[in-house]
Write a protein that holds these residues in place. Sequence first.
Motif, short mmCIF file in Angstrom:
data_model
loop_
_atom_site.label_atom_id
_atom_site.label_comp_id
_atom_site.label_asym_id
_atom_site.label_seq_id
_atom_site.Cartn_x
_atom_site.Cartn_y
_atom_site.Cartn_z
N GLN A 270 1.10 -1.15 -0.14
CA GLN A 270 0.02 -0.06 0.07
C GLN A 270 0.84 1.34 0.05
O GLN A 270 2.02 1.15 0.44
CB GLN A 270 -0.72 -0.06 1.32
N VAL A 272 0.81 5.75 0.37
CA VAL A 272 -0.20 6.86 0.47
C VAL A 272 1.05 8.08 -0.02
O VAL A 272 1.98 8.32 0.41
CB VAL A 272 -0.66 7.02 1.99
N MET A 274 1.68 12.30 0.29
CA MET A 274 1.50 13.52 1.01
C MET A 274 2.11 14.72 0.38
O MET A 274 3.28 14.70 -0.05
CB MET A 274 2.02 13.46 2.44
N ASN A 288 4.17 5.03 14.65
CA ASN A 288 3.29 5.71 14.00
C ASN A 288 3.50 7.24 14.03
O ASN A 288 2.65 7.96 13.69
CB ASN A 288 1.94 5.62 15.00
N TYR A 301 3.52 14.12 11.59
CA TYR A 301 2.21 13.39 11.39
C TYR A 301 2.18 12.17 12.15
O TYR A 301 3.21 11.56 13.08
CB TYR A 301 2.38 12.86 9.83
N LEU A 303 -0.25 8.36 12.95
CA LEU A 303 -1.51 7.56 11.99
C LEU A 303 -2.83 7.59 12.99
O LEU A 303 -3.00 8.11 13.85
CB LEU A 303 -1.05 5.99 12.45
N TYR A 304 -3.65 7.24 11.95
CA TYR A 304 -5.12 7.54 12.71
C TYR A 304 -5.38 6.52 13.73
O TYR A 304 -6.07 6.62 14.79
CB TYR A 304 -6.29 7.46 11.48
N ASP A 310 -2.92 0.33 8.87
CA ASP A 310 -3.36 1.54 8.66
C ASP A 310 -2.41 2.45 7.96
O ASP A 310 -1.32 2.64 8.25
CB ASP A 310 -3.98 2.28 9.87
N MET A 311 -2.67 2.98 6.85
CA MET A 311 -1.88 4.11 6.10
C MET A 311 -2.39 5.30 6.04
O MET A 311 -1.90 6.32 5.04
CB MET A 311 -1.89 3.47 4.72
N HIS A 312 -3.32 5.84 6.99
CA HIS A 312 -3.94 7.09 7.07
C HIS A 312 -3.15 8.01 8.01
O HIS A 312 -3.43 8.02 9.15
CB HIS A 312 -5.10 7.09 7.32
N TYR A 313 -2.57 9.07 7.49
CA TYR A 313 -1.69 9.88 8.42
C TYR A 313 -2.50 11.35 8.67
O TYR A 313 -3.28 11.86 7.69
CB TYR A 313 -0.55 10.34 7.85
N ARG A 314 -2.43 11.88 9.58
CA ARG A 314 -2.85 13.23 9.97
C ARG A 314 -1.77 14.03 10.67
O ARG A 314 -0.92 13.60 11.31
CB ARG A 314 -4.09 13.33 10.61
#
Length: 1131
Positions: A270, A272, A274, A288, A301, A303-304, A310-314
Amino acid sequence: MRAVLTWRDKAEHCINDIAFKPDGTQLILAAGNRLLVYDTSDGTLLQPLKGHKDTVYCVAYAKDGLWSPEQKSISKHKSSSKIICCSWTNDGQYLALGMFNGIISIRNKNGEEKVKIERPGGSLSPVWSICWNPSREEHNDILAVADWGQKLSFYQLSGKQIGKDRVLNFDPCCISYFTKGEYILLGGSDKQVSLFTKDGVRLGTVGEQNSWVWTCRVKPDSNYVVVGCQDGTISFYQLIFSTVHGLYKDRYAYRDSMTDVIVQHLITEQKVRMKCKELVKKIAIYRNRLAIQLPEKILIYELYSEDSSDMHYRVKERIVKKFECNLLVVCANHIILCQEKRLQCLSFSGVKEREWQMESLIRYIKVIGGPPGREGLLVGLKNGQILKIFVDNLFAIILLKQATAVRCLDMSASRKKLAVVDENDTCLVYDIDTKELLFQEPNANSVAWNTQCEDMLCFSGGGYLNIKASTFPVHRQKLQGFVVGYNGSKIFCLHVFSISAVEVPQSAPMYQYLDRKMFKEAYQIACLGVTDTDWHELAMEALEGLDFETAKKAFIRVRDLRYLELISSIEERKKRGETNKDLFLADVFSYQGKFHEAAKLYKRSGHENLALEMYTDLRMFEYVKDFLGSGDPKEIKMLITKQADWARNIKEPKAAVEMYISAGEHVKAIEICGHHGWVDMLIDIARKLDKAEREPLLLCATYLKKLDSPDYAAETYLKMGDLKSLVQLHVETQRWDEAFALGEKHPEFKDDIYVPYAQWLAENDRFEEAQQAFHKAGRQREAVQVLEQLTDNAVAESRFNDAAYYYWMLSMQCLDIAQADPAQKDVMLGKFHHFQRLAELYHAYHAIHRHTEDPFSVHGPETLFNISRFLLHSLPKDTPSGISKVKILFTLAKQSKALGAYRLARHAYDKLQGLYIPARFQKSIELGTLTIRAKPFHDSEELVPLCYRCSTNNPLLNNLGNVCINCRQPFVFSASSYDVLHLVEFCLEEGITDEEAISLIDLEAPRPKREDRQRETINNSSQILQLVETKDSMGDEDPFTAKLSFEQGGSEFVPVMVSRLVLRSMSRRDVIIKRWPPPLRWQYFRSLLPDASITMCPSCFQMFHSEDYELLVLQHGCCPYCRRRKDDPGP
């Protein structure tokens, strides 16, 4: 990104334009009125070209070296302003012109203007340089525009602007794309060349100059850039794009397009992206957390979720501050900046919490884990020192010091071993506790420990991957790149600018452990990833080494149930105290197919019988003889039988049959043949058997009959002389001609033939065929008497329910004959009524018989009471065969006494005195006769039947039979409970057909409501209110009810006759119709209690309470009277 000057030269005049040869080996530049040709490799001036008398402003190479215009003459077009620059699209269909008045004109190849773009600055912003993006991957043609309004803009071919203007803060003089369109070069009055992304984000400076930059170009398909200045300087630079990336376990983050960061999951693949929209300088990743350093800030950043996939960072934090550092490391709550010899620890808010000063340059730094806020760092210095630093501790811990500089470091999973790659490309492995050098290997540029195995590491160098387990020799295979991680069977390798996960089987180190019989260690290596063949080899080696625990785990991996069962049995035997290792190993060899070795071990351990069983099971009978040692016939027969059993078990039944026959086991052979349906073999066996062998012959005949070979079964029965079975065979297979022929020869079997034949014909409603069949056989009278014989048999066998059913079938057959043959109409109708009456009597008597014969009765006292009264009143003078008056009167007396009808019980007991009483009833009747005299001489009023026509209470003992004593109306009984139903039969007046009656009933005309009128009279002393019925109000009475009126005392039965008016007033749900086929008339019944539901069988027209009928149909699956199936269509 950094620019390295390759070569530089200087001309006498300003450099106006530069062009590369398409293959990039030469470049030509315009300087004054001369053209100069250079070799791009070393900057050698190849030749100056003369011929122009005036200044040369523009030069270009043809891509194919030729110029061949489509038109023979040059076409000219006027322009509204001075044209400063131009650029063709990739397909050569459109030309963009940049003008001095700030207008951009896009024209086709014929010179026609298609799009006109006006810049905001107008004439104050001359368009000094334009260029189309050469990328073939872009969906639209994109034009980059640089004007002297000090702005950079982008437009589509349609003239639509892409994004906003980019402010440059200098006057641009030249713009140029890289070959693939990913970057832009821009130079001008700022005396330098700047590198931009294709979206206009400034990345950095290529080279600073001493004068304005008038032209810059990119060498085709390379990262080389040439710059020409106003003072005649020509500079040739190489752009080096360094890899900016970070790795933590299976997550790899790297820079893409200089401004984007891509995080890749190396296991799931996967990715992602940015978009930072600024130059990405450093990247760090840990658990994370992800840190990205931009020119003016650092973004943190997270991880959610804690999910490993999980590959969703914020964005968690932003540190808006400019930092200069060589290395960047991120922890759970801190970032670590490396600046030459100094380490700084900053919180996510940008506050410096701690600082460490090293003795030498820091060459390598890595986070080795730990609790949040207390992580450990592994640091390698140029002077050979290796330190461990905790982010919450000011003091660094020196792990060890070596003589050479550190290039790469990694610590084992248990933190007990340290692997170092030094500047001499040597991999050294130390014991951290003792500081002892365990081993060293040459040709290494990077190293990584396996995170799942303590004693395994890998290192790369010289184009090879090296895997080392414990102190065993190195296993080598080809691999390009640098090893950056080792997890299980996956090695993470960095090659150029990309990282990949390489699946490496761990077979070689596993076999190294197996050679030394180190099974548990070999199992640990196998768990990292080996092939199924390797797992099987490990399991076998461990099994032969009697390491059952490891072998069991390995066999579970390959799902080999055979060997798992063997190991389980051996473990059970060990628990019971068995310790003979030879016996265990013999079992292992036998499972592995090493039968001779197993036999030797069995013999050595004193278990010859096990060797015998093994060879017998394997059908190796030649070896069995060696163990038997004699030729005893019994043992040989036993051996043949075992051979046959074995053949049967391994699904070789034909071989088993032959062996069983040779051993004399005919029954087993016949069973196999019958099971597989081998008719030919059964016939052959039956013909070879002696007729005295009845058991196998009978079994042969049975199987032949099942296998639909009645001829051969008959042949076998004849051989046995079993004529009764032969008759039964003909009857079961419905081969009636052969059965009749056999019956003629042997009259004693006629009953066994004709009764089943008659029953079969009757059950299939083939009465005419039965008559023809008996006619051919010369039995005309029996053709008519078939069903009568069936009924007689049923009565003789006390199957009164069957007798009732057969009589009902006889009656319906008579009705069919009366309909078909008018000559026999009267006779057949008489038989119809006679048989119908007998069917009703036997059906009712069936319950009385079961009550008196069976110990348990399924009928209640009231039902038995009603049935016995019904039979007592219905029986003719000549009682039908099989019906016992004694049983009827005994049941009536018994139930009458129980229900309180003492007078009727007394009468029944008195009647019994005049009859012959069986011995088993004698005591009960005598006792009942005595006890009834102590009871009152009257009947319970609750049991008295009511006539629903005239509402007369009828006595329980009625001399007239089952009719009303007042109106002579016949009672209608329920065929299950035999109580009187609330039905009254009525007839149609003359002239009314059945069809008309049905249509009138279906009309169901509404009845008028009763209207009462009142009259009030007032006098001096009283007030009187009178209700007066008018003549019109009397019409609300039911017309049918009015017809029921009957004067008491009539001696003859007068049926209820209804007119059309009465029929019209009836409701369809209140009328039940017996729709008899011709020549009978339909019968009509009116329900006087509509709320009490009554159901009539559509086949036999018997009446039932609806609840009783539904229950009986559920119990028997059919009508209890005519046996009509519930899913059969109408009559």
